[in-house]
Design an enzyme around this catalytic site. Sequence first.
Site, short mmCIF file in Angstrom:
data_model
loop_
_atom_site.label_atom_id
_atom_site.label_comp_id
_atom_site.label_asym_id
_atom_site.label_seq_id
_atom_site.Cartn_x
_atom_site.Cartn_y
_atom_site.Cartn_z
N ASP A 33 4.43 -3.29 -91.73
CA ASP A 33 5.32 -3.24 -90.56
C ASP A 33 5.87 -4.63 -90.24
O ASP A 33 7.09 -4.82 -90.07
CB ASP A 33 4.47 -2.71 -89.38
CG ASP A 33 5.29 -2.22 -88.20
OD1 ASP A 33 6.54 -2.18 -88.31
OD2 ASP A 33 4.69 -1.87 -87.18
N SER A 121 -1.73 3.98 -93.96
CA SER A 121 -3.07 4.01 -93.33
C SER A 121 -4.16 3.26 -94.10
O SER A 121 -5.31 3.25 -93.65
CB SER A 121 -3.56 5.45 -93.04
OG SER A 121 -2.86 6.02 -91.96
N THR A 122 -3.81 2.63 -95.22
CA THR A 122 -4.89 2.00 -96.02
C THR A 122 -5.13 0.54 -95.67
O THR A 122 -5.97 -0.11 -96.30
CB THR A 122 -4.57 2.08 -97.53
OG1 THR A 122 -3.37 1.32 -97.78
CG2 THR A 122 -4.40 3.50 -97.99
N GLY A 123 -4.40 0.01 -94.69
CA GLY A 123 -4.61 -1.38 -94.29
C GLY A 123 -5.43 -1.42 -93.01
O GLY A 123 -6.61 -1.06 -92.99
P1 ADP Z 1 -1.73 0.87 -91.68
O1 ADP Z 1 -1.76 0.41 -90.26
O2 ADP Z 1 -1.02 2.20 -91.85
O3 ADP Z 1 -3.07 0.83 -92.33
P2 ADP Z 1 -0.91 -1.60 -93.04
O4 ADP Z 1 0.44 -2.22 -93.03
O5 ADP Z 1 -2.02 -2.36 -92.42
O6 ADP Z 1 -0.73 -0.14 -92.40
O7 ADP Z 1 -1.33 -1.28 -94.54
C1 ADP Z 1 -0.82 -0.24 -95.31
C2 ADP Z 1 -0.77 -0.66 -96.77
O8 ADP Z 1 0.39 -1.46 -96.98
C3 ADP Z 1 -1.96 -1.54 -97.21
O9 ADP Z 1 -2.41 -1.04 -98.46
C4 ADP Z 1 -1.36 -2.93 -97.35
O10 ADP Z 1 -2.00 -3.68 -98.36
C5 ADP Z 1 0.06 -2.59 -97.77
N1 ADP Z 1 1.09 -3.61 -97.56
C6 ADP Z 1 1.08 -4.68 -96.73
N2 ADP Z 1 2.24 -5.36 -96.85
C7 ADP Z 1 3.00 -4.70 -97.77
C8 ADP Z 1 4.29 -4.90 -98.36
N3 ADP Z 1 5.06 -5.93 -98.01
N4 ADP Z 1 4.73 -4.00 -99.30
C9 ADP Z 1 3.96 -2.94 -99.65
N5 ADP Z 1 2.75 -2.70 -99.14
C10 ADP Z 1 2.27 -3.57 -98.23
#
Ligand code: ADP
Length: 167
Positions: A33, A121-123
């Site tokens: 995000d 949702s994996t972060g």
């Molecule tokens: P959530 O709150 O849904 O868990 P996050 O953004 O914390 O969302 O993480 C979701 C996934 O996106 C994680 O696996 C993270 O490593 C990945 N992520 C973070 N930045 C990027 C990016 N710039 N491009 C693609 N994936 C990303």
Amino acid sequence: MEITLVQGDITEQRVDAIVNAANSSLMGGGGVDGAIHRRGGPEILEECRKLRAARYGKGLPAGQAVATTAGRLPARWVIHTVGPVHSTSEDRSELLASCYVASLRVAEELGAGSVAFPAISTGIYGWPMDDAARIALDAVRRADTSVEDVRFVLFDRTAYTAFESRL
Ligand code: ADP
């Protein structure tokens, strides 16, 4: 539909629409995000503010999706969806699957032929990667959609490998 996996940064993808793992406030956050708003510029947040005011006073519920334009990103649209926070006491898989299905529905309404997804949702929301990969791939495969090109953009090797072994 063709499903492809890439390891990389979703903000760099040249597709019609990229999907944002947003939070329900639609006001930006960390992780993917944050990256989307940083690279895309203030236009996206401005549209999110308007959507929030006009349609989602209580925030965008988990499992739903809504689109904005993509500011300075190479994509044309950003589809914002809110993943469920992972829970060990409650099965929220349907909500996670719904993020993918609802995003594809919005993409179809926009006329987007190609869509890139992060691993929703994996972060920060804590979903185990293998389980999230299974849910994501099943949901996309089963979706009744005119979207022809679905790309999962996995940020690191672990995520890529989890999706690869499921595909
Ligand atoms: P959530 O709150 O849904 O868990 P996050 O953004 O914390 O969302 O993480 C979701 C996934 O996106 C994680 O696996 C993270 O490593 C990945 N992520 C973070 N930045 C990027 C990016 N710039 N491009 C693609 N994936 C990303």
